[in-house]
Scaffold this active site. Structure first.
Site, PDB file in Angstrom:
ATOM      1  N   ASP A  95       0.852  -1.191   0.000  1.00  0.00           N
ATOM      2  CA  ASP A  95       0.000   0.000   0.000  1.00  0.00           C
ATOM      3  C   ASP A  95       0.891   1.245   0.000  1.00  0.00           C
ATOM      4  O   ASP A  95       1.676   1.442   0.931  1.00  0.00           O
ATOM      5  CB  ASP A  95      -0.881  -0.048   1.268  1.00  0.00           C
ATOM      6  CG  ASP A  95      -1.970   1.006   1.267  1.00  0.00           C
ATOM      7  OD1 ASP A  95      -1.931   1.892   0.403  1.00  0.00           O
ATOM      8  OD2 ASP A  95      -2.855   0.944   2.146  1.00  0.00           O
TER       9      ASP A  95
ATOM     10  N   ASP B  28      -3.007   2.265  -6.211  1.00  0.00           N
ATOM     11  CA  ASP B  28      -1.894   2.323  -5.255  1.00  0.00           C
ATOM     12  C   ASP B  28      -1.855   1.143  -4.285  1.00  0.00           C
ATOM     13  O   ASP B  28      -1.215   1.228  -3.245  1.00  0.00           O
ATOM     14  CB  ASP B  28      -1.938   3.638  -4.469  1.00  0.00           C
ATOM     15  CG  ASP B  28      -3.165   3.736  -3.575  1.00  0.00           C
ATOM     16  OD1 ASP B  28      -4.142   3.027  -3.846  1.00  0.00           O
ATOM     17  OD2 ASP B  28      -3.145   4.513  -2.619  1.00  0.00           O
ATOM     18  N   GLU B  29      -2.533   0.063  -4.615  1.00  0.00           N
ATOM     19  CA  GLU B  29      -2.548  -1.110  -3.734  1.00  0.00           C
ATOM     20  C   GLU B  29      -2.456  -2.400  -4.535  1.00  0.00           C
ATOM     21  O   GLU B  29      -3.148  -2.553  -5.531  1.00  0.00           O
ATOM     22  CB  GLU B  29      -3.879  -1.179  -2.959  1.00  0.00           C
ATOM     23  CG  GLU B  29      -3.968  -0.261  -1.781  1.00  0.00           C
ATOM     24  CD  GLU B  29      -5.310  -0.430  -1.089  1.00  0.00           C
ATOM     25  OE1 GLU B  29      -5.754  -1.572  -0.904  1.00  0.00           O
ATOM     26  OE2 GLU B  29      -5.913   0.611  -0.766  1.00  0.00           O
TER      27      GLU B  29
END
Length: 401
Positions: A9, A111-112
């Site tokens: 993350d 973003d993960e």
DNA sequence: TCTGGGGTCCTAGGACCC
DNA sequence: TCTGGGGTCCTAGGACCC
């Protein structure tokens, strides 16, 4: 066998990536070190906080709140515009590093990522060691930090990556659940949102542990299917797989908040045309057909209404979808000023999956037009090519490409 | 509230069928 | 008609995520 899962993350993703890009472009100031936020364009009525620096967080600024509020909390807050092209670039760079460790990566959002390392752990190496290695490499090679959750399923890996930030690696194995997760407020549990929070408080559930210790059957009685899932989450139960193969979308939609409230149906229709073009263009790029057309509006009072219609034959045809969308818009429009309009298509299927129906008398000419327009769009960029109906579009409206 | 935009999944009611 | 029960499909709305 127990699965070996990592959840990666990016810390303050949009802000970190903007910072890295600025440094790369020769700017001296690292915006991660000042009170700063990434926000939408207030003039376009998109003024919400998309990301914040740690100093901005310290003064109570929250993601999703109006920039207006952020400014009140911190008058000297620095505001930077979002740039999704840059974000996509860094997201891909991150993904490419992760690919060196396993091919089983699920890109959960920009973003993960979830990584299934079960069959990819080198001999004599632990999952935790890999996590630290990835954390270090990203920092050194890409210039931003990530949190990594280490666990035996996706839920626990995700919960773990959310513990202390930034730039941390946390484990959350079964035997650690009671100590590390149960003390957290119930709002921290994945899938517990604003609306359900009061319901949990009402039945005396303040922490994740409180929920875990409830009877499963009672949760099902109160919350149905959701109750079962959330009770399992509280107990660290989750057997879902890391979905690493690029999945086809189930629906495609575009919507836009207008620069001011529109009361003129003709003007709204012009925007609708542009949205349909955007949506059908994306649909054709996926090589898919849609069976359901959906139009959504949000009034000046923030009331949301939607109408949808199932088509007789799945299509990717701009004209057919536009005709349906127009009908839906006219059904919806009740003369209240409109703040937002959106179009989406659902029930998608692969183009070659569907038998070319004998009754598919879709006008050949329209298909040719769509094709030519798509080619020009690929060549000259999305915004350069438009058709007549869109020409009078409000100059203030900016569509993304 | 000066409150984005992209998704997925679930629920509930009504229509319709047997 | 003082009309059963179960299944499926369609639609509208709402919850959640990032």
């Amino acid at each position: 066998m127990e699965k070996q899962i990592l959840h990666v993350d990016v810390n303050n993703a949009f802000l970190s990536w903007t910072a890295v890009e600025k440094l790369k472009n020769g700017e001296e100031l690292d915006i991660r070190t000042i009170p700063a936020i990434i926000g939408g364009d207030e003039a376009q009525r998109k003024g919400i906080v998309l990301a914040k620096s740690n100093l901005a967080k310290q003064v109570g600024i929250q993601t999703g709140e109006p920039i207006f509020f952020a400014r009140k909390k911190c008058p000297n807050i620095q505001i930077y515009q979002s740039d999704f092209k840059v974000y996509k670039k860094y997201s891909n760079a991150l993904y490419n590093i992760l690919l060196e460790y396993t091919e089983k990566i699920e890109r959960f959002s920009i973003d993960e990522c979830f990584m299934d390392m079960t069959e990819y752990l080198p001999k004599g190496t632990t999952l935790l060691q890999i996590a630290y290695q990835i954390n270090k490499r990203i920092k050194e090679e890409l210039g931003f930090t990530v949190n990594i959750g280490v666990a035996n399923n996706k839920l626990l890996a995700k919960m773990a990556s959310d513990f202390q930030k930034p730039d941390k690696v946390h484990t959350l194995y079964k035997e650690e659940i009671s100590e590390k997760m149960w003390k957290l407020p119930i709002s921290e549990l994945f899938m517990v949102g604003r609306k359900n929070l009061p319901k949990f408080h009402k039945i005396g559930v303040k922490t994740i542990g409180d929920l875990a210790k409830k009877e499963e059957i009672q949760m099902i009685k109160i919350f149905g299917k959701y109750g079962k899932m959330i009770w399992e989450y509280a107990n660290g139960i989750d057997d879902s797989e890391v979905v690493y193969e690029q999945e086809k979308p189930k629906g495609i939609g575009n919507s836009i908040t207008l620069p001011y409230d529109y009361s003129n149906i003709e003007k709204i229709e012009e925007v609708l045309i542009a949205l349909v073009e955007q949506v059908t263009y994306r649909l054709r790029r996926y090589n898919m057909l849609a069976e359901v057309v959906n139009v959504q509006i949000k009034t000046n009072e923030f009331k949301v209404y939607s109408h949808q219609k199932k088509l007789t034959i799945p299509t990717d045809n701009t004209k057919i979808i536009l005709e349906e969308a127009k009908k839906l818009l006219y059904e919806l429009y009740k003369k209240t000023p409109i703040r937002l309009i959106g179009v989406r298509v659902d029930k998608l299927c692969e183009k070659n999956e569907i038998q070319l129906s004998l009754f598919d008398n879709t006008c050949k000419k329209q298909k040719e037009i769509d094709k030519v327009v798509d080619i020009l769009k690929e060549k000259y960029g999305y915004d350069k090519i438009t058709r007549a109906g869109k020409m009078n579009l409000d100059k203030n409206i900016k569509f993304k490409d």
